[in-house]
Each structure stands twice: as C-alpha cells, then as structure tokens.
Design a protein around this motif. Sequence first.
Motif, PDB file in Angstrom:
ATOM      1  N   THR A 153     -98.851-111.356  85.264  1.00 31.75           N
ATOM      2  CA  THR A 153     -99.682-111.858  84.283  1.00 31.75           C
ATOM      3  C   THR A 153     -99.607-110.967  82.951  1.00 31.75           C
ATOM      4  OG1 THR A 153    -100.909-112.967  85.842  1.00 31.75           O
ATOM      5  CG2 THR A 153    -101.763-112.877  83.704  1.00 31.75           C
ATOM      6  N   ALA A 154     -99.108-111.551  81.782  1.00 30.41           N
ATOM      7  CA  ALA A 154     -99.328-110.760  80.595  1.00 30.41           C
ATOM      8  C   ALA A 154    -100.549-110.784  80.255  1.00 30.41           C
ATOM      9  CB  ALA A 154     -98.274-111.689  79.453  1.00 30.41           C
ATOM     10  N   ARG A 155    -101.006-109.703  79.636  1.00 27.60           N
ATOM     11  CA  ARG A 155    -102.228-109.355  79.025  1.00 27.60           C
ATOM     12  C   ARG A 155    -102.261-108.572  77.590  1.00 27.60           C
ATOM     13  NH1 ARG A 155    -102.679-108.683  84.396  1.00 27.60           N
ATOM     14  NH2 ARG A 155    -104.413-109.874  85.553  1.00 27.60           N
ATOM     15  N   LYS A 156    -103.017-108.912  76.867  1.00 29.83           N
ATOM     16  CA  LYS A 156    -103.139-108.431  75.638  1.00 29.83           C
ATOM     17  C   LYS A 156    -103.741-106.838  75.676  1.00 29.83           C
ATOM     18  CE  LYS A 156    -105.252-109.169  71.113  1.00 29.83           C
ATOM     19  NZ  LYS A 156    -106.253-109.945  70.373  1.00 29.83           N
ATOM     20  N   ARG A 157    -103.032-106.113  75.055  1.00 35.62           N
ATOM     21  CA  ARG A 157    -103.205-104.448  75.286  1.00 35.62           C
ATOM     22  C   ARG A 157    -103.317-104.068  73.801  1.00 35.62           C
ATOM     23  NH1 ARG A 157    -102.714-103.975  80.766  1.00 35.62           N
ATOM     24  NH2 ARG A 157    -101.345-105.077  81.768  1.00 35.62           N
ATOM     25  N   ALA A 158    -103.666-102.880  73.464  1.00 34.99           N
ATOM     26  CA  ALA A 158    -103.771-102.194  72.105  1.00 34.99           C
ATOM     27  C   ALA A 158    -102.495-102.046  71.697  1.00 34.99           C
ATOM     28  CB  ALA A 158    -104.428-100.721  72.464  1.00 34.99           C
ATOM     29  N   GLY A 159    -102.538-101.850  70.209  1.00 31.94           N
ATOM     30  CA  GLY A 159    -101.393-101.896  69.700  1.00 31.94           C
ATOM     31  C   GLY A 159    -100.315-103.288  69.423  1.00 31.94           C
ATOM     32  N   GLY A 160    -100.953-104.205  69.692  1.00 29.68           N
ATOM     33  CA  GLY A 160    -100.183-105.662  69.737  1.00 29.68           C
ATOM     34  C   GLY A 160     -99.255-105.862  70.669  1.00 29.68           C
ATOM     35  N   VAL A 161     -99.763-105.182  71.962  1.00 29.93           N
ATOM     36  CA  VAL A 161     -98.662-105.291  73.225  1.00 29.93           C
ATOM     37  C   VAL A 161     -99.213-106.460  73.825  1.00 29.93           C
ATOM     38  CG1 VAL A 161     -98.194-104.223  75.516  1.00 29.93           C
ATOM     39  CG2 VAL A 161     -98.208-102.707  73.326  1.00 29.93           C
ATOM     40  N   TYR A 162     -98.343-107.352  74.377  1.00 32.39           N
ATOM     41  CA  TYR A 162     -98.717-108.346  75.145  1.00 32.39           C
ATOM     42  C   TYR A 162     -97.692-108.309  76.457  1.00 32.39           C
ATOM     43  CZ  TYR A 162     -99.979-113.173  76.507  1.00 32.39           C
ATOM     44  OH  TYR A 162    -100.464-114.318  76.919  1.00 32.39           O
ATOM     45  N   CYS A 163     -98.043-107.719  77.543  1.00 28.32           N
ATOM     46  CA  CYS A 163     -97.055-107.263  78.562  1.00 28.32           C
ATOM     47  C   CYS A 163     -97.786-107.376  79.933  1.00 28.32           C
ATOM     48  CB  CYS A 163     -96.567-105.737  78.482  1.00 28.32           C
ATOM     49  SG  CYS A 163     -95.173-105.457  79.258  1.00 28.32           S
ATOM     50  N   SER A 164     -97.140-107.494  81.022  1.00 23.35           N
ATOM     51  CA  SER A 164     -97.730-107.526  82.288  1.00 23.35           C
ATOM     52  C   SER A 164     -97.425-106.100  82.652  1.00 23.35           C
ATOM     53  CB  SER A 164     -97.005-108.519  83.340  1.00 23.35           C
ATOM     54  OG  SER A 164     -95.600-107.960  83.417  1.00 23.35           O
ATOM     55  N   SER A 165     -98.455-105.735  83.907  1.00 27.65           N
ATOM     56  CA  SER A 165     -98.360-104.320  84.242  1.00 27.65           C
ATOM     57  C   SER A 165     -96.983-104.264  85.234  1.00 27.65           C
ATOM     58  CB  SER A 165     -99.564-103.916  85.189  1.00 27.65           C
ATOM     59  OG  SER A 165     -99.749-105.014  86.241  1.00 27.65           O
ATOM     60  N   ALA A 166     -96.633-105.373  85.566  1.00 23.77           N
ATOM     61  CA  ALA A 166     -95.242-105.186  86.420  1.00 23.77           C
ATOM     62  C   ALA A 166     -93.991-104.932  85.540  1.00 23.77           C
ATOM     63  CB  ALA A 166     -94.945-106.529  87.130  1.00 23.77           C
ATOM     64  N   CYS A 167     -94.151-105.424  84.307  1.00 26.62           N
ATOM     65  CA  CYS A 167     -93.081-105.295  83.306  1.00 26.62           C
ATOM     66  C   CYS A 167     -93.172-103.698  82.941  1.00 26.62           C
ATOM     67  CB  CYS A 167     -92.932-106.193  82.319  1.00 26.62           C
ATOM     68  SG  CYS A 167     -91.956-105.877  80.849  1.00 26.62           S
ATOM     69  N   GLY A 168     -94.214-103.355  82.245  1.00 25.86           N
ATOM     70  CA  GLY A 168     -94.355-102.010  81.834  1.00 25.86           C
ATOM     71  C   GLY A 168     -93.424-101.536  80.496  1.00 25.86           C
ATOM     72  N   ASN A 169     -93.015-102.747  79.878  1.00 23.42           N
ATOM     73  CA  ASN A 169     -92.088-102.327  78.716  1.00 23.42           C
ATOM     74  C   ASN A 169     -92.622-102.142  77.443  1.00 23.42           C
ATOM     75  OD1 ASN A 169     -89.337-101.839  77.825  1.00 23.42           O
ATOM     76  ND2 ASN A 169     -89.412-103.923  76.875  1.00 23.42           N
ATOM     77  N   GLY A 170     -93.902-102.638  77.367  1.00 25.47           N
ATOM     78  CA  GLY A 170     -94.800-102.512  76.266  1.00 25.47           C
ATOM     79  C   GLY A 170     -94.401-103.720  75.332  1.00 25.47           C
ATOM     80  N   CYS A 171     -94.081-105.018  75.887  1.00 25.71           N
ATOM     81  CA  CYS A 171     -93.783-106.061  75.173  1.00 25.71           C
ATOM     82  C   CYS A 171     -94.771-106.385  73.862  1.00 25.71           C
ATOM     83  CB  CYS A 171     -93.435-107.336  76.142  1.00 25.71           C
ATOM     84  SG  CYS A 171     -92.274-106.957  77.302  1.00 25.71           S
ATOM     85  N   LYS A 172     -94.513-106.766  72.967  1.00 25.77           N
ATOM     86  CA  LYS A 172     -95.376-107.086  71.803  1.00 25.77           C
ATOM     87  C   LYS A 172     -95.678-108.681  71.871  1.00 25.77           C
ATOM     88  CE  LYS A 172     -95.237-103.266  70.008  1.00 25.77           C
ATOM     89  NZ  LYS A 172     -96.349-102.316  69.705  1.00 25.77           N
ATOM     90  N   ARG A 173     -96.636-108.654  71.330  1.00 29.87           N
ATOM     91  CA  ARG A 173     -96.909-110.409  71.139  1.00 29.87           C
ATOM     92  C   ARG A 173     -96.354-110.821  70.316  1.00 29.87           C
ATOM     93  NH1 ARG A 173    -101.244-113.830  73.199  1.00 29.87           N
ATOM     94  NH2 ARG A 173    -100.766-115.928  71.972  1.00 29.87           N
TER      95      ARG A 173
END
Length: 132
Positions: free
Chosen positions: A8-28
């Motif tokens: 499940t992708a989640r909004k994180r600090a710095g414009g990151v929108y990524c799931s914990s399983a991915c961990g790539n720091g994908c951006k929104r």
Amino acid sequence: MTRATDWTARKRAGGVYCSSACGNGCKRSAYDLAKSRSALLAKRLNKHCPGQAPWKPRVWEDLGWFYEAVSAGGRVTVHPPHFLNDTYWVSVLRPDQFISISKKPEVAVRSALAEARRHVEDLMAQLSLEGH
C-alpha cells in the motif's frame, strides 16, 4: 503465521509516495504522472480499438511507478515506451502469449490480435485435418 507484504503506497515526507515493501522512495509526482498517462492511453485505445473496450488504466509500483492499459476482458495489455525506447508493446494472453510492438499503441494492438487470430485459424485448420 507470516504477515503479508504491504504494497500500500503511503504519503511520506519529501513528496515520497511509496509502499514499505518497495522502499525505493517513489515520488508522488511520478505516481500522478503514471496515473495521468495511463488514463490518456486508455482513452486513446477506447477511441482507436473499440473492439476490446472499455480499456482501463492500471498503475502499479515496482521500484518506481509504472502503467498500462488493460482490455475489458483483461487479456490484452498495452505497455508504454520505457527506458529510452519509443515503442509501445502489447501482450495478448489467450492461452498462448502474442506480443507486438509499434510506435503507435493501436497499431501494436491490431498486430498482436491479428497474430493471435492467425494462430487460432491455423489450429482450427489442423484440427479439421485430423478429424478426416
């Protein structure tokens, strides 16, 4: 019992929108772009390939955000150009796989479906010969 991997992708600090399983720091912004492009691709295919409509956009995360358009039955998928390649590729699964590429997604769809039809026609001809 093991826990399922959380995609499940989640909004994180710095414009990151990524799931914990991915961990790539994908951006929104990358997600939004994939979502927009997938909608445009589906709209284009609905116009030019109505026989497989309605085409639906699909976006997923796998060390980055990716997208495709999927036919009504889910057996035909159209993938956009990636990695500096300027061709779309189409996969038809029924039960064999037929793949076609073109710079225009609708041309790739028509080509892959034509190849699948030829395969079915050849198979039917072989079966009719075996019956005699």
